[in-house]
Design a protein around this motif. Sequence first.
Motif, PDB file in Angstrom:
ATOM      1  N   GLN A 323       0.823  -1.208   0.000  1.00  0.00           N
ATOM      2  CA  GLN A 323       0.000   0.000   0.000  1.00  0.00           C
ATOM      3  C   GLN A 323       0.856   1.257   0.000  1.00  0.00           C
ATOM      4  OE1 GLN A 323      -3.295  -0.007  -0.420  1.00  0.00           O
ATOM      5  NE2 GLN A 323      -3.148  -2.254  -0.531  1.00  0.00           N
ATOM      6  N   LYS A 326       2.183   1.798  -3.513  1.00  0.00           N
ATOM      7  CA  LYS A 326       1.116   2.289  -4.401  1.00  0.00           C
ATOM      8  C   LYS A 326       0.931   3.791  -4.254  1.00  0.00           C
ATOM      9  CE  LYS A 326      -2.653  -0.303  -4.362  1.00  0.00           C
ATOM     10  NZ  LYS A 326      -3.680  -1.242  -3.818  1.00  0.00           N
ATOM     11  N   SER A 346       1.157   4.105 -12.574  1.00  0.00           N
ATOM     12  CA  SER A 346       0.451   4.041 -11.287  1.00  0.00           C
ATOM     13  C   SER A 346      -0.620   2.960 -11.300  1.00  0.00           C
ATOM     14  CB  SER A 346      -0.176   5.402 -10.964  1.00  0.00           C
ATOM     15  OG  SER A 346       0.812   6.401 -10.863  1.00  0.00           O
ATOM     16  N   ALA A 347      -1.383   2.903 -12.385  1.00  0.00           N
ATOM     17  CA  ALA A 347      -2.452   1.903 -12.491  1.00  0.00           C
ATOM     18  C   ALA A 347      -1.872   0.496 -12.578  1.00  0.00           C
ATOM     19  CB  ALA A 347      -3.315   2.191 -13.715  1.00  0.00           C
ATOM     20  N   SER A 350      -0.355  -0.597  -9.164  1.00  0.00           N
ATOM     21  CA  SER A 350      -1.438  -0.870  -8.217  1.00  0.00           C
ATOM     22  C   SER A 350      -2.075  -2.228  -8.502  1.00  0.00           C
ATOM     23  CB  SER A 350      -2.488   0.236  -8.305  1.00  0.00           C
ATOM     24  OG  SER A 350      -3.547  -0.006  -7.390  1.00  0.00           O
ATOM     25  N   THR A 351      -2.359  -2.491  -9.780  1.00  0.00           N
ATOM     26  CA  THR A 351      -2.964  -3.773 -10.166  1.00  0.00           C
ATOM     27  C   THR A 351      -2.025  -4.931  -9.848  1.00  0.00           C
ATOM     28  OG1 THR A 351      -4.211  -2.722 -11.962  1.00  0.00           O
ATOM     29  CG2 THR A 351      -3.871  -5.109 -12.114  1.00  0.00           C
ATOM     30  N   ASP A 354      -1.658  -5.656  -6.035  1.00  0.00           N
ATOM     31  CA  ASP A 354      -2.868  -6.271  -5.464  1.00  0.00           C
ATOM     32  C   ASP A 354      -2.895  -7.775  -5.725  1.00  0.00           C
ATOM     33  OD1 ASP A 354      -3.841  -3.940  -4.387  1.00  0.00           O
ATOM     34  OD2 ASP A 354      -5.145  -3.470  -6.107  1.00  0.00           O
TER      35      ASP A 354
END
Length: 397
Positions: A323, A326, A346-347, A350-351, A354
């Motif tokens: 986290q 991210k 960033s996307a 983050s993906t 996760d």
Amino acid sequence: MMHTRKIRLMMASAAFVTLAGPAFALDGADMMKKLSAALEVNGTSLAFDKAEVDGDAVTASGVKLQVTGQPGDSINIGDVTFEGVEESDDGGYTAETVSFADVNVSEKEDSVSVKQIAIGGLSVPGNASGGTIDDILLYESFGTGPIEVKVKGKDVFKIASIESNLSRQGNDAGFDFDATLAGLSADLSDVEDAKAKDAIEKLGVKQLDGQMTMKGSWELESGNLAVEEYAFDFKNVGRLNIAMDFSGYTLQFLKALQEANKAAQANPNKEEANQAMGLAMLGLMQQLTFNSASIRFDDASITKKALDYAGSQQGVTGEQMAQSLKGLVPIMMAQLNLPDLQNQVSAAVSTYLDAPKSLTISAEPEKPVPFPMIMGAAMGAPNTIPSVLGVKVTAND
């Protein structure tokens, strides 16, 4: 009368065979000299004690591979046997197989061994300075058996086998190539640095087990060199694959590169030689065109272990570390002034964090981009490079 004529014919035939015999005999020393000349274009050469011929076999003894212009830097190869040797029409040679003595080098408790080294379908050019496909030193296959490296008597690095192949395309348009390093293993359990040892243990990589594979093609007329696969795949770590595609790597480009390298090797002033080589490379780069490239990592559990370890160093859990990353990535990317790429990175990060599966960075412009344009963008407006190259970052695709 007829009897006399037959005797004359027989004598003439015998004379012809006697005279023709030496012309068809193999010249082992000449073959080794031409092999050395073919290697010299890449900055190395061969030295040998003698080359003995037995039918279509040539055995060279006392063979050494050395760096051109630096006689002290040499590798003792020993005896090399060429079988199924034939002289080509252009004065070159072909050999069905080339076999080497096993390599066993040791110093105290440290040693390196390589077994079953062999080359198949070797072609030695008669004129290595020419500019055609027949003027290149080529082989159809290369392979080895086990390779082992020991430190203090303990195995630290092994390769079960190496196999590579090079095949000509139809009408000599180019080549297809592939290679596999199978059974690639490394033992990191004896690393002495305490911090590194702790990281290795917590990441579970004391024993690495995997392989390296490569596959691609080279088209001579356009100089299109496409490496579809250059991958390292390790159990419980992941698979990293690098692919690239560019044009302009023609035989003329290769010859100019070899000549520049040869000139640098011959220059006793190494600082001056390096500067000259740098300028030559800069000039040659002007001839290349970028088509595409990509780097992809497929996770095999190492990401979670890395997050857990990094988190433990900060006093947090692996999930908390993810986290934190991210939130940190957008801040770091904002400093580069690349808004489009910032959102993609960033996307994707983050993906991936996760649910770690794959992370890919690709560059595929709408049209091929000449290298001078890339260098110009890098010097004048570096923030435009991602759009010039069509850079994309994706995860889990």
